[in-house]
Design a protein around this motif. Sequence first.
Motif, PDB file in Angstrom:
ATOM      1  N   UNK A  66      65.362  76.455 -28.707  1.00 25.73           N
ATOM      2  CA  UNK A  66      66.226  75.535 -29.446  1.00 25.73           C
ATOM      3  C   UNK A  66      67.567  75.420 -28.720  1.00 25.73           C
ATOM      4  N   UNK A  67      68.055  74.206 -28.482  1.00 22.85           N
ATOM      5  CA  UNK A  67      69.354  74.054 -27.813  1.00 22.85           C
ATOM      6  C   UNK A  67      70.479  74.708 -28.612  1.00 22.85           C
ATOM      7  N   UNK A  68      71.375  75.371 -27.903  1.00 15.41           N
ATOM      8  CA  UNK A  68      72.524  76.025 -28.525  1.00 15.41           C
ATOM      9  C   UNK A  68      73.793  75.431 -27.928  1.00 15.41           C
ATOM     10  N   UNK A  69      74.653  74.909 -28.794  1.00 16.41           N
ATOM     11  CA  UNK A  69      75.911  74.299 -28.362  1.00 16.41           C
ATOM     12  C   UNK A  69      77.054  75.112 -28.957  1.00 16.41           C
ATOM     13  N   UNK A  70      77.933  75.611 -28.112  1.00 11.90           N
ATOM     14  CA  UNK A  70      79.034  76.443 -28.596  1.00 11.90           C
ATOM     15  C   UNK A  70      80.375  75.931 -28.093  1.00 11.90           C
ATOM     16  N   UNK A  71      81.415  76.268 -28.834  1.00 10.12           N
ATOM     17  CA  UNK A  71      82.790  76.097 -28.372  1.00 10.12           C
ATOM     18  C   UNK A  71      83.515  77.407 -28.643  1.00 10.12           C
ATOM     19  N   UNK A  72      84.541  77.716 -27.869  1.00 13.71           N
ATOM     20  CA  UNK A  72      85.276  78.965 -28.114  1.00 13.71           C
ATOM     21  C   UNK A  72      85.923  78.954 -29.494  1.00 13.71           C
ATOM     22  N   UNK A  73      85.859  80.079 -30.177  1.00 12.89           N
ATOM     23  CA  UNK A  73      86.534  80.201 -31.458  1.00 12.89           C
ATOM     24  C   UNK A  73      87.992  80.585 -31.256  1.00 12.89           C
ATOM     25  N   UNK A  74      88.848  80.100 -32.127  1.00 12.65           N
ATOM     26  CA  UNK A  74      90.271  80.426 -32.061  1.00 12.65           C
ATOM     27  C   UNK A  74      90.816  80.644 -33.462  1.00 12.65           C
ATOM     28  N   UNK A  75      91.937  81.338 -33.527  1.00 12.15           N
ATOM     29  CA  UNK A  75      92.668  81.439 -34.782  1.00 12.15           C
ATOM     30  C   UNK A  75      93.396  80.112 -35.026  1.00 12.15           C
ATOM     31  N   UNK A  76      93.835  79.906 -36.278  1.00  9.61           N
ATOM     32  CA  UNK A  76      94.672  78.741 -36.563  1.00  9.61           C
ATOM     33  C   UNK A  76      95.988  78.858 -35.796  1.00  9.61           C
ATOM     34  N   UNK A  77      96.569  77.737 -35.336  1.00 11.86           N
ATOM     35  CA  UNK A  77      96.150  76.348 -35.559  1.00 11.86           C
ATOM     36  C   UNK A  77      95.127  75.837 -34.544  1.00 11.86           C
ATOM     37  N   UNK A  78      94.843  76.635 -33.494  1.00  5.84           N
ATOM     38  CA  UNK A  78      93.923  76.170 -32.465  1.00  5.84           C
ATOM     39  C   UNK A  78      92.528  75.887 -32.982  1.00  5.84           C
ATOM     40  N   UNK A  79      92.146  76.551 -34.080  1.00  4.98           N
ATOM     41  CA  UNK A  79      90.804  76.357 -34.622  1.00  4.98           C
ATOM     42  C   UNK A  79      90.563  74.915 -35.056  1.00  4.98           C
ATOM     43  N   UNK A  80      91.603  74.226 -35.477  1.00  2.00           N
ATOM     44  CA  UNK A  80      91.430  72.838 -35.928  1.00  2.00           C
ATOM     45  C   UNK A  80      90.914  71.968 -34.786  1.00  2.00           C
ATOM     46  N   UNK A  81      91.523  72.113 -33.614  1.00  2.00           N
ATOM     47  CA  UNK A  81      91.060  71.343 -32.461  1.00  2.00           C
ATOM     48  C   UNK A  81      89.659  71.738 -32.035  1.00  2.00           C
ATOM     49  N   UNK A  82      89.362  73.033 -32.082  1.00  2.00           N
ATOM     50  CA  UNK A  82      88.020  73.492 -31.723  1.00  2.00           C
ATOM     51  C   UNK A  82      86.976  72.929 -32.692  1.00  2.00           C
ATOM     52  N   UNK A  83      87.335  72.858 -33.962  1.00  2.00           N
ATOM     53  CA  UNK A  83      86.408  72.318 -34.962  1.00  2.00           C
ATOM     54  C   UNK A  83      86.095  70.860 -34.683  1.00  2.00           C
ATOM     55  N   UNK A  84      87.124  70.098 -34.371  1.00  2.00           N
ATOM     56  CA  UNK A  84      86.907  68.682 -34.072  1.00  2.00           C
ATOM     57  C   UNK A  84      86.021  68.516 -32.842  1.00  2.00           C
ATOM     58  N   UNK A  85      86.250  69.366 -31.844  1.00  2.00           N
ATOM     59  CA  UNK A  85      85.438  69.285 -30.629  1.00  2.00           C
ATOM     60  C   UNK A  85      83.972  69.575 -30.932  1.00  2.00           C
ATOM     61  N   UNK A  86      83.728  70.534 -31.823  1.00  2.00           N
ATOM     62  CA  UNK A  86      82.344  70.867 -32.171  1.00  2.00           C
ATOM     63  C   UNK A  86      81.701  69.744 -32.982  1.00  2.00           C
ATOM     64  N   UNK A  87      82.416  69.245 -33.978  1.00  2.00           N
ATOM     65  CA  UNK A  87      81.843  68.221 -34.847  1.00  2.00           C
ATOM     66  C   UNK A  87      81.575  66.917 -34.097  1.00  2.00           C
ATOM     67  N   UNK A  88      82.356  66.626 -33.068  1.00  2.00           N
ATOM     68  CA  UNK A  88      82.117  65.415 -32.278  1.00  2.00           C
ATOM     69  C   UNK A  88      80.766  65.454 -31.576  1.00  2.00           C
ATOM     70  N   UNK A  89      80.252  66.650 -31.354  1.00  2.26           N
ATOM     71  CA  UNK A  89      78.974  66.782 -30.646  1.00  2.26           C
ATOM     72  C   UNK A  89      77.770  66.680 -31.573  1.00  2.26           C
ATOM     73  N   UNK A  90      78.020  66.687 -32.882  1.00  5.71           N
ATOM     74  CA  UNK A  90      76.910  66.634 -33.830  1.00  5.71           C
ATOM     75  C   UNK A  90      76.267  65.254 -33.850  1.00  5.71           C
TER      76      UNK A  90
END
Length: 401
Positions: A66-90
């Motif tokens: 199964x394909x696995x797509x990851x982005x680095x996890x970060x604490x806030x506030x950086x997590x907001x940008x990481x979340x957007x980057x992940x959701x854009x790939x969905x």
Amino acid sequence: MTVNAPVASPKISILVSDLSKQGAGRWGGAVRTFLLAQALERIGVTVKIYGFVFGDEPCEPTVSDVPIITVPGEYYPGFIGRSRALLKQLDTDIIYALRPKPTTLGLALWHKRRTGCRVILDIDDWELSWHGGDGYRYRPSLRQLAQDTLKPRGALRYPDHPLYLRWMESRVSQADAVTVHTQFLQTRFGGVKIPNGKDTELFNPEAYDPQLSRQAYGLSDYRILMFPGAPRPYKGIEDVLLALDRLDDRDLRLVIVGGSPYDDYDQQLMQRWGRWIIQLPPQPVTKMPFVVAGADIIVVPQRETPAALAQFPLKLTDGMSMAKPILATRVGDIPEILQDSGYLVEPEAPEAIAQQIRWILAHPEEAQQRGALARKRCIEHYSIEAMSGLLSDVVRSLQSS
């Protein structure tokens, strides 16, 4: 087993909070994330796994392509940008969020509002049980609150802080469907109960030679009790070791496979009971059947704690699928899972454990019969195929609603 496929093959994205080797990847693909993916694939669903990597390297599962797509996890506030980057790939019809966390359910509900996709929430643990359960309260002083919010690694900057976990529990009803894997969790959160499935073709005792397994791991001189998992206090390993003290049989050994990735608890056990313990390093799931083949008894001595009640011990179905005698405690769903195919004692009862060990080893034919019955139950109720059938019903209900 014949499994009905969904009405149309949807695209499902499994969303995981931490896909690092310390997170969902710590057992090389043997945890629920990958069991769900395997089960969904078998009903014709297109599956991808998405998630964050907090800390170390991403996982390398060994049982699924199964394909696995990851982005680095970060604490806030950086997590907001990481979340957007992940959701854009969905690119998905359904998000399958694993556990009610901001990093999973929170993002899934956010994406649902933006795109209209459906959300299934899976709950395979009670996250708050690690923080005091219903008694958890966050009551900081003003100074502590400032530190928790303003410091770069302040506690409240962690996306899955217990305070946020409590908030997310109140959002469970916003998911379109909920799946759980134990009665404790179903009572607490509702939803459809889908126990963990085992790949009974991989874990097939006819494919492995117990003597070769014992030789490979230096176990030939002993009768082996095996705990194939990470020891933690609530898992009752100390009760088995106290039982071995009572038996005082130098031919017996407890083999712990994997050790603790969380702390030094396994080292504490070694310091006190080293004469009884043989510790094997973590094994990829594809090697685990060969390891388990060398056991005389699989031990699952859970203690009655909220953490234990919420969990489905995967080591239980390791032993069941491999037709091994299983010695376990009457905790949570274990009696229902085993029924008459194993040996049950009360939790935290070393003397009863010692008596059952003595009985099992003295009655090998009975133990073999119970092991065979355990494998039959595993195939019928706790296999990947059984899991697929239940998941198919959940997916079909979403498609028809």
